[in-house]
Write a protein that holds these residues in place. Structure first.
Motif: not given
Length: 209
Positions: A41, A135, A137, A139, A152-155, A192
């Protein structure tokens, strides 16, 4: 009956003992395990050395002039053409702008996949307005090995979309949908890649009505 009560008490004791064992194991976890959990995190001190932005051909493009057309991509401010390449260009401009000052110690390449790009149709733009639903993703990978540095994160980067008189007012001052979306995405990328724990960038335009 006495034997039954004794067995019940023994079972309760075993349950409490098991809970205590799990709790103790968590508290006494190795330092490297705790550090790994925190890193999941915590923001990385990254230095962007490259990027790859793609709007997959599988995304559905809608040209229907409806208040809320079905599809993954709704974009009208560029001339008719390949909408996927057009929104990639918007993302690229925003990414370059948002990462100009991202100069950390960990070199990474940003892999970005666009999942949704909903600007407004003509009908919504000049009446009720709505939401720019954005939206993607992201990485982060190692530039030398390609190994994943940040998974990978969905933003979700939704932004208020002006409509009616407010939209016309901002257009007359040069604040088009493209200008607002590009500036907003630039702020989102910067956040981010520097401190993803901060609140979302303010969803306001450069000129207020």
């Amino acid at each position: 009956m006495k034997h039954i009560r004794v067995i019940a008490l023994m079972m309760m004791g075993l349950s409490v003992s098991a809970c205590a064992s799990v709790d103790t194991a968590t508290r006494n976890a190795p330092l490297e395990t705790q550090t790994h959990q925190q890193m999941a995190t915590a923001p990385l001190d990254v230095n962007i050395v490259g990027y790859n932005i793609v709007a997959p051909d599988s995304l559905r493009v809608s040209e229907a002039n409806m208040y809320y057309p079905l599809g993954d991509v709704v974009w009208r401010e560029d001339a008719p053409g390949n909408r996927l390449r057009q929104i990639e260009a918007i993302f690229k401009t925003a990414f370059e702008r948002g990462t100009e000052q991202v100069k950390g110690s960990v070199p990474v390449v940003a892999q970005i996949e666009i999942k949704r790009f909903h600007a407004l149709t003509e009908k919504a733009r000049y009446t009720i307005g709505g939401v720019h639903s954005l939206k993607f993703i992201m990485t982060l990978t190692d530039p030398s090995t390609g190994a994943v540095v940040a998974p990978a994160r969905l933003i979700e980067a939704d932004l208020e979309a002006y409509g009616g008189a407010k939209a016309i007012y901002h257009e007359n001052h040069g604040i088009t949908q493209k200008v607002r979306i590009t500036e907003h995405l630039a702020k989102v990328f910067h956040k981010e890649l520097t401190d993803p724990t901060r609140p979302e960038p303010e969803k306001t335009a450069a000129i207020q009505n």
